[in-house]
Design a protein around this motif. Structure first.
Motif, PDB file in Angstrom:
ATOM      1  N   HIS A 299      -2.778   4.115  -3.383  1.00 48.48           N
ATOM      2  CA  HIS A 299      -2.715   2.757  -3.838  1.00 48.48           C
ATOM      3  C   HIS A 299      -3.228   2.089  -3.050  1.00 48.48           C
ATOM      4  O   HIS A 299      -3.156   0.733  -3.170  1.00 48.48           O
ATOM      5  N   LEU A 300      -4.176   2.297  -1.980  1.00 45.28           N
ATOM      6  CA  LEU A 300      -4.580   1.530  -0.872  1.00 45.28           C
ATOM      7  C   LEU A 300      -6.013   1.310  -1.107  1.00 45.28           C
ATOM      8  O   LEU A 300      -6.744   2.113  -1.599  1.00 45.28           O
TER       9      LEU A 300
ATOM     10  N   VAL B 114      -2.812  -4.807  -4.067  1.00 46.46           N
ATOM     11  CA  VAL B 114      -2.522  -3.531  -3.711  1.00 46.46           C
ATOM     12  C   VAL B 114      -1.128  -3.052  -4.291  1.00 46.46           C
ATOM     13  O   VAL B 114      -0.873  -2.001  -4.612  1.00 46.46           O
TER      14      VAL B 114
ATOM     15  N   SER C 296      -1.794  -2.048  -7.910  1.00 47.21           N
ATOM     16  CA  SER C 296      -2.360  -0.454  -7.782  1.00 47.21           C
ATOM     17  C   SER C 296      -1.083   0.434  -7.531  1.00 47.21           C
ATOM     18  O   SER C 296      -1.235   1.453  -8.147  1.00 47.21           O
TER      19      SER C 296
ATOM     20  N   ARG D 107      -1.268  -8.754  -0.204  1.00 50.61           N
ATOM     21  CA  ARG D 107      -2.089  -8.458  -1.123  1.00 50.61           C
ATOM     22  C   ARG D 107      -1.420  -8.070  -2.389  1.00 50.61           C
ATOM     23  O   ARG D 107      -1.162  -7.025  -2.683  1.00 50.61           O
TER      24      ARG D 107
ATOM     25  N   PHE E 267       2.025  -4.690   2.670  1.00 46.67           N
ATOM     26  CA  PHE E 267       1.119  -5.384   1.884  1.00 46.67           C
ATOM     27  C   PHE E 267       1.944  -6.395   0.949  1.00 46.67           C
ATOM     28  O   PHE E 267       1.382  -7.435   0.440  1.00 46.67           O
TER      29      PHE E 267
END
Length: 948
Positions: free
Chosen positions: A619-620, A823, A826, A820, A771
């Motif tokens: 996921h990064l 992120v 994601s 973020r 994040f």
């Protein structure tokens, strides 16, 4: 032009036309002949035939390099030239990746040498905007233009004007980056030396600053430049030492000498700023206000009273009460972070057409002239201003390759800080112990902490200082126990009316001989006897000990008194000073109150652990610099293709390292002296590489990845990263890290955990919470508790608890990674986030009992022979299964079998399941994995554990 460095001792061979098909090469050797058996043998042919494959490869690379240089002489590479080079690379057996690397490096060097060609107009426009923004003190415009100026500085290395203003802005706005860039530079640049000196003073690295002054003399620089820096040094001492008149007079004297001896013209504004900063209340005029407000901002400490007692926290606004709803993971599905800041318009910026008259300084000569609009530095073709006293002594460094993966979305600007929020915490240390370690007074220790606390107050970070000596704990003869220190924290919270909970930050300063590391029983039956963990300081009293003894049952953030992190030090007396160590870390930490910008993550994985590593990183926003499938898999660098001894793969990795914001590692670690790096089949990363990067966040799941207690600073990745490596938040373990697989629950594990277990799952959650904008301390505590409660019944109670305890955070727990949102989105798409809130079920820890049956003796006799004669018929009956399954399918050799245990594991219905554990250890590998294989009474494999 300096040729790029090739492997070995290869050098460019002159006089050879690179596209010739003649296979005979020219050498300056004699061609005498010998006649043997009526045949003539040429010495040159014999010499060629005796070459090794390495020598032939180096010669071919040299020829290919020449061919590239000839075709790129004009700086352009068209399709025809590229086709010719591709043909030559095939002819000379140059690997495609290596050929492309040589082509790229030659192109970059040529672009640097020809950097000013075609860039005159761009450079003139950028410099004009920068100059005007400085004179009108528009730092917002300067930040926006900084990246453009940085790119020009990399290709226009001999343009004095570009170099002056780039390094001025770098030192003024990003002094920590300026200092790190200097350490990583291999070229000599006058203006870099000048402004790095300023940056070192700003960040508290006085010793490093003084070293630079003699180096500047080698450029034949104007003596007034040196005098101005010496005035600046005395200005810093003037404010640091209570405005002693001696330093004021020294500053005035050096300012006078700077004018008499002559300075570089653009430094006149800095001269006026230094003069103004001598005043009690500086009131700079607009044209040099940028230098006072930004360049010299750290020179004047925040107003505070002189303290002869430990620093105290200023009265903060009331602390909000802890809301348990804030920690539920399903809240992240609706995650919508605040915007970093309001959009700022460029506005109207005009050059100053008329300058005010400046009064001359009493007792000095006429001040230097003020820069006007005409002072915009001339472009190439005109006389350079400022005059650069020397030229670069080494070849310019090529710019790192910009990868598509490094691009950031428009709605996630990494340079926009998050809005400030109130944070509360306690600093826990032993002032007397620190004074003894550094050989300084207790007041010097207090001054360092007082500066940190007062500066953090402006960023809405409110801290209470807790010196255990003030709570009656004397460490002169013996360090107090961790339980006593933990009780002092509880008393401090009560005495200062602080609100306990996971949003309260405990920042421990010092190593094991300052504030002791708690060491608790390792619940995992295959671990060591004790786990060193600061997690005990996050809970009241002996809560963790009681939890391990099944007297308490909940391991949740709701039970925590505070979150915790430590700024560690090595044991014993130190040969450094407290301001260069702790003070320098505090200074850099203070620059990130609005969050650490992280736009990408650089990951290295062991080749055998790629699926598990994907659990951590899927996921990064991963950063990589090539599409080579041997070097890159799933966006991660893979070792052993990447090794420090492999210059080709290392150079590719270092291009990514130069741009990486967060580093992650899933590799082996070691506890042996001198082995502080991370490994696969050999070393893949070591502390020296930290100087080539800029990352502020460092996460590793390697065994001993955070070792520091009992190690010297240069033998610890953790200490090297925090002191000199630029890292602010570091997460790792002090002991071996286990991995787990359970054959009976593969399907459930795949659904919930993906291929990773233990540390990989913990390190999946932790960066995700970072994040989200959580502080480092809160994110680590949240990840530990959520991982344990999510995985304890899938993995094993004791395995999950052991993993949660061994990982700790090192650095300022109030720091956070800037939010973020993409992120987090994601993570939702990749199922990296649990689908439901994680709740503790309230059940006590279920422990596995283990009894040693057989131990390998010193004669190294195989335990298989001992099994045959063992009285336990069950164990003897499964001998054939062990030999067939473990040795054939798992690759475990009989001689590696070190011991056999009988294991009794609790089941869901309250009964016990009995079996055996075969324990393997390879004594010939310093960082090889230990393996523990559990089988049931019938010999069927139930669980497999390995260490990293």
């Amino acid at each position: 032009m300096s040729d790029i460095k090739l492997d070995g001792d290869a050098a460019v061979v002159g006089g050879i036309h690179s596209d010739s098909h003649n296979t005979q090469n020219n050498y300056n050797t004699s061609t005498t002949t010998h006649t043997t058996n009526n045949s003539t043998v040429n010495n040159q042919t014999v010499y060629e035939a005796q070459k090794t494959q390495t020598e032939i490869y180096q010669q071919n690379e040299t020829l290919f390099l020449q061919a590239v240089q000839e075709r790129l002489e004009d700086g352009k590479l068209d399709n025809q030239k590229l086709a010719e080079l591709n043909q030559l690379s095939i002819q000379w057996h140059i690997a495609p990746l290596r050929a492309n690397q040589i082509i790229d490096q030659v192109r970059q060097n040529i672009h640097i040498l020809q950097g000013s060609k075609g860039n005159e107009f761009l450079a003139e426009q950028i410099l004009t905007e920068v100059f005007n923004a400085i004179q009108t003190n528009h730092t917002d415009i300067l930040k926006r233009k900084f990246n453009s100026l940085e790119q020009l500085s990399r290709v226009m290395t001999n343009d004095n004007n570009i170099q002056f203003y780039y390094h001025l802005l770098l030192a003024s706005m990003y002094p920590d980056k300026c200092a790190l860039a200097f350490f990583g530079s291999r070229t000599d640049n006058y203006w870099q030396l000048f402004w790095t000196h300023v940056a070192f003073i700003k960040t508290g690295n006085i010793d490093n600053a003084t070293v630079l002054l003699p180096r500047m003399g080698g450029f034949g620089c104007p003596q007034g430049d040196i005098a101005l820096l010496m005035a600046l040094d005395n200005l810093a001492d003037y404010h640091k030492n209570g405005k002693q008149d001696y330093y004021r007079q020294q500053t005035i004297q050096y300012l006078d000498q700077a004018v008499q001896n002559g300075m570089s013209e653009p430094l006149s504004a800095l001269w006026y700023a230094v003069k103004e900063m001598l005043e009690d209340k500086p009131q700079p005029e607009e044209w040099y206000q940028f230098y006072c407000d930004t360049t010299l901002s750290e020179f004047i400490p925040k107003e505070k009273s002189k303290m002869a007692v430990p620093p105290q926290m200023p009265t903060p606004p009331p602390m909000p009460k802890f809301n348990a709803q804030n920690v539920k993971l399903n809240q992240m599905r609706g995650f919508n972070p605040l915007q970093a800041a309001n959009n700022m318009g460029l506005g109207s910026v005009n050059a100053i057409s008329q300058q005010p008259q400046m009064a001359s300084m009493p007792g000095s000569t006429t001040p230097p002239p003020m820069p006007g609009a005409s002072s915009v530095p001339p472009m190439p073709g005109a006389a350079p201003v400022p005059p650069m006293p020397g030229q670069s002594k080494a070849a310019p460094q090529p710019e790192a390759v910009q990868m598509a993966s490094e691009a950031r979305t428009a709605d996630e600007p990494i340079d926009q800080p998050d809005p400030l929020e109130d944070h509360y915490g306690i600093i826990l240390t032993d002032g007397n112990a620190l004074a003894r370690k550094y050989g300084c007074s207790i007041q010097e220790v207090y001054d360092v902490f007082n500066d940190f606390i007062q500066n953090a107050y402006d960023q809405q970070m409110y801290r209470t200082f807790l010196d255990i000596s003030q709570y009656g704990l004397d460490s002169t003869h013996e360090t107090p126990s961790w339980i006593e220190c933990n009780e002092a924290v509880s008393r401090c919270i009560a005495d200062n009316n602080l609100t306990a909970g996971p949003d309260l930050h405990l920042f421990i300063i010092g190593g094991d001989d300052v504030i002791p590391i708690p060491r608790v029983e390792d619940p995992w039956p295959y671990g060591g006897e004790r786990i060193p963990t600061d997690t005990c300081y996050a809970f009241e009293g002996t809560y963790i000990v009681d939890l391990l003894d099944s007297r308490d049952s909940d391991f949740t953030v709701g039970c925590a008194r505070n979150n915790v992190a430590r700024l560690p030090l090595e044991d014993g007396q130190l040969d450094t000073d407290i301001r260069s160590d702790i003070g320098a870390y505090f200074n850099i930490s203070g620059m990130y109150g609005g969050g650490i910008p992280v736009g990408n993550v650089l990951m290295i994985s062991n080749r055998d652990w790629i699926p598990a590593s994907c659990t951590m990183t899927q996921h990064l926003p991963l950063l990589y610099n090539t599409d080579d499938p041997e070097l890159i898999r799933n966006g991660m660098y893979i070792s052993p293709k990447l090794l420090t001894e492999d210059s080709e793969s290392l150079s590719i990795y270092c291009k990514s390292l130069d741009k990486a914001d967060m580093l992650m590692f899933n590799l082996h670690g070691a506890d042996a002296e001198g082995m502080c790096g991370f490994y696969s089949e050999d070393e893949a990363f070591n502390p020296s590489l930290l100087n080539q990067g800029r990352a502020r966040v460092f996460n590793t799941v390697a065994c001993f990845g955070a070792r520091y207690a009992g190690y010297k600073r240069n033998d610890s990745m953790l200490l090297s990263a925090l002191y000199g490596g630029g890292v602010l938040l570091y997460t790792g373990s002090l002991i071996p890290v286990p991995m787990f697989s359970n054959e009976e629950t593969d399907e459930a594990r795949q659904l919930l955990l993906n291929p990773g277990t233990g540390s990989e799952v913990l390190m999946r959650l932790y960066p995700l919470y970072q994040f989200k904008g959580m502080t480092g301390g809160k994110a680590m505590l949240q990840a530990k508790c959520d991982y344990f409660n999510m995985c304890r019944h899938v993995e094993d109670d004791c395995f999950s608890m052991s993993t949660a305890l061994m990982f700790c955070l090192y650095g300022n727990p109030m720091l956070h990674v800037r939010r973020r949102e993409y992120v987090v989105e994601s993570a939702l798409q990749n199922d990296a986030m649990p689908p439901a809130p994680i709740k503790a079920d309230g059940s006590p820890l279920k422990k596995t009992m283990r009894q040693r049956l057989l131990q390998k003796d010193k004669s190294n006799q195989s335990l298989i022979d001992q099994i045959r004669g063992y009285v336990d018929e069950n164990l003897n009956a499964i001998r054939n299964m062990v030999e067939q399954h473990l040795y054939q399918q798992l690759g475990l050799k009989p001689e590696m079998l070190d011991s056999i245990d009988q294991v009794s594991r609790p089941t869901i219905d309250g009964n016990y399941e009995t079996g055996y554990s075969f324990n393997y250890h390879d004594a010939n590998r310093q960082y090889g994995a230990d393996t523990f294989v559990e089988v049931d009474a019938q010999g069927k494999t139930k669980r497999i554990y390995t260490t990293k």
